[in-house]
Scaffold this motif. Structure first.
Motif, PDB file in Angstrom:
ATOM      1  N   ARG A   1      37.322  31.078  50.983  1.00 24.75           N
ATOM      2  CA  ARG A   1      37.283  30.456  49.646  1.00 24.75           C
ATOM      3  C   ARG A   1      38.477  30.902  48.819  1.00 24.75           C
ATOM      4  O   ARG A   1      39.093  30.089  48.113  1.00 24.75           O
ATOM      5  N   VAL A   2      38.814  32.182  48.896  1.00 31.87           N
ATOM      6  CA  VAL A   2      39.968  32.687  48.151  1.00 31.87           C
ATOM      7  C   VAL A   2      41.236  31.975  48.599  1.00 31.87           C
ATOM      8  O   VAL A   2      42.105  31.628  47.791  1.00 31.87           O
TER       9      VAL A   2
ATOM     10  N   ALA B   1      39.453  36.354  39.232  1.00 34.73           N
ATOM     11  CA  ALA B   1      40.796  36.121  39.770  1.00 34.73           C
ATOM     12  C   ALA B   1      41.159  34.644  39.723  1.00 34.73           C
ATOM     13  O   ALA B   1      42.302  34.281  39.418  1.00 34.73           O
ATOM     14  N   ALA B   2      40.201  33.765  40.014  1.00 38.60           N
ATOM     15  CA  ALA B   2      40.459  32.324  39.963  1.00 38.60           C
ATOM     16  C   ALA B   2      40.671  31.868  38.527  1.00 38.60           C
ATOM     17  O   ALA B   2      41.512  31.003  38.262  1.00 38.60           O
ATOM     18  N   VAL B   3      39.921  32.429  37.594  1.00 32.04           N
ATOM     19  CA  VAL B   3      40.108  32.082  36.179  1.00 32.04           C
ATOM     20  C   VAL B   3      41.517  32.469  35.743  1.00 32.04           C
ATOM     21  O   VAL B   3      42.226  31.687  35.094  1.00 32.04           O
ATOM     22  N   LEU B   4      41.933  33.677  36.097  1.00 33.70           N
ATOM     23  CA  LEU B   4      43.258  34.149  35.718  1.00 33.70           C
ATOM     24  C   LEU B   4      44.354  33.303  36.360  1.00 33.70           C
ATOM     25  O   LEU B   4      45.382  33.029  35.744  1.00 33.70           O
TER      26      LEU B   4
ATOM     27  N   GLU C   1      32.375  36.627  42.788  1.00 38.39           N
ATOM     28  CA  GLU C   1      33.428  37.611  43.015  1.00 38.39           C
ATOM     29  C   GLU C   1      33.378  38.183  44.427  1.00 38.39           C
ATOM     30  O   GLU C   1      32.308  38.271  45.048  1.00 38.39           O
ATOM     31  N   VAL C   2      34.546  38.629  44.914  1.00 40.44           N
ATOM     32  CA  VAL C   2      34.614  39.280  46.221  1.00 40.44           C
ATOM     33  C   VAL C   2      33.749  40.541  46.235  1.00 40.44           C
ATOM     34  O   VAL C   2      32.970  40.777  47.174  1.00 40.44           O
TER      35      VAL C   2
ATOM     36  N   GLY D   1      50.616  39.354  40.804  1.00 41.29           N
ATOM     37  CA  GLY D   1      49.381  39.815  41.437  1.00 41.29           C
ATOM     38  C   GLY D   1      48.749  38.755  42.310  1.00 41.29           C
ATOM     39  O   GLY D   1      48.243  39.046  43.398  1.00 41.29           O
ATOM     40  N   ILE D   2      48.766  37.493  41.854  1.00 43.02           N
ATOM     41  CA  ILE D   2      48.202  36.407  42.648  1.00 43.02           C
ATOM     42  C   ILE D   2      49.018  36.197  43.918  1.00 43.02           C
ATOM     43  O   ILE D   2      48.470  35.982  45.010  1.00 43.02           O
TER      44      ILE D   2
END
Length: 352
Positions: A236-237, A147-150, A210-211, A84-85
């Protein structure tokens, strides 16, 4: 509860099917709810709802299903997460960097680095948190929320409970930002009359977690601010991949193990693939309809990973974590609001 390993549990790939089906059903339900206006207006995406539903089932029904579903759930939490990433790169292009200009890049870089370093310092020195929790909460607050944590979890090898606590903090304070940031716009414009809606949009995109939360807050401010906020947020993402590479290198350097053992630490190859996919996407070689399908598939993969994380998280873990992670999340929230605003003003002053 011990997690089932991916190998030597049952013969054949069919052992993964029950867990994948369970996480898939949770993901589908969460994405459906997340598309409803009520949840979308609150900035609660399908990814956030997936972990909530997963946690509800994980603390009620899932213990009875663990023997049959454990292998598939673990596969979703690990392998599907990385996939997913990687596919998330199809949401980005390098042209978006040009859209915000050099000042936008500097703002995002300074906000990201200062927030993460503050998380490490405050979390360890002031709150006495373990470094994995500091890294996870810092990554979620400084880059792109859940998402960044994951994405950081495979690098730091943190337990599911710490990952869930970190996600809870960024969801909580990011949701608060949806309502607070639009209220800050009139005040900021009054204090700094030269501040434009576009500049405030850059502030919004560079500071909210979050986005989905950035979109919700930017929309409440106005279309000009919303467009700038989304571009700043996407930049940032895009910084997630180099962040993971630097963090992985730092962890290996600080490891007390022998050099031969250090090589066993996971290198985030998926971060390099993430950059490669974003670069490929910058050339617009695939039709827009294909990109839309890939993004839908990617969202499903991430939602399944979130569902798997929720299924393997127990409420007792939150009680053991205590109030300190929330205090760290609150401190970073205040820094993003005030310190992030100061960074934006200084950069706009010296790099108009």
């Amino acid at each position: 509860m011990a997690e089932l390993p991916l190998t030597k549990t049952h013969s054949g790939p069919e052992r993964f099917l029950p867990g994948l089906l369970l996480t898939g059903l949770i993901a589908a339900a969460a994405l459906t709810l997340g598309s409803q206006h009520t949840f979308a207006a609150l900035g609660l995406s399908g990814l956030t709802l997936a972990i909530v539903i997963g946690m509800l089932l994980g603390n009620t029904l899932y213990p009875h299903l663990h023997a049959a579903c454990g292998s598939g759930v673990l596969l979703a939490k690990q392998r599907l997460l990385r996939l997913g990433i990687i596919l998330y790169g199809f949401r980005l292009t390098f042209q978006q960097i040009a859209g915000v200009g050099v000042s936008g890049i500097v703002i995002d870089a300074l906000t990201l680095s200062s927030t993460f370093l503050l998380a490490c310092w405050l979390g360890r020195r002031w709150l006495g948190l373990d470094r994995e929790s500091c890294w996870l909460i810092g990554a979620g607050s400084s880059i792109c929320g859940a998402a960044a944590v994951l994405a950081t979890e495979p690098v730091v090898k943190a337990p599911a409970a710490k990952v869930a606590v970190a996600i809870a903090t960024v969801v909580l304070f990011g949701t608060l930002a949806i309502f607070i940031w639009p209220l800050l716009w009139p005040l900021a414009h009054q204090l700094f009359p030269a501040l434009s809606a576009t500049q405030f949009g850059l502030y919004t995109g560079s500071t909210i977690h979050e986005v989905a939360q950035v979109v919700a807050a930017g929309h409440a401010i106005g279309p000009e601010a919303e467009n700038a906020a989304v571009i700043a947020k996407m930049l940032r993402v895009m910084m997630l991949a180099p962040f993971l590479l630097l963090l992985s290198a730092w962890i290996q350097r600080q490891s007390p193990q022998q050099p031969s053992q250090r090589r066993a630490l996971s290198f985030p190859w998926f971060a390099l693939l993430f950059i490669a996919v974003a670069l490929f996407n910058s050339f617009h070689l695939l039709p827009a309809s294909w990109i839309a399908l890939i993004n839908q598939f990617d969202t499903l993969m991430l939602a399944m990973a979130m569902a798997a994380l929720g299924l393997t998280t127990h409420v007792s873990s939150f009680k053991q974590a205590g109030v300190r992670p929330l205090l760290l999340g609150l401190a970073l929230f205040i820094w993003l609001m005030l310190g992030g605003g100061a960074i934006n003003l200084l950069v706009h002053h010296f790099m108009p």
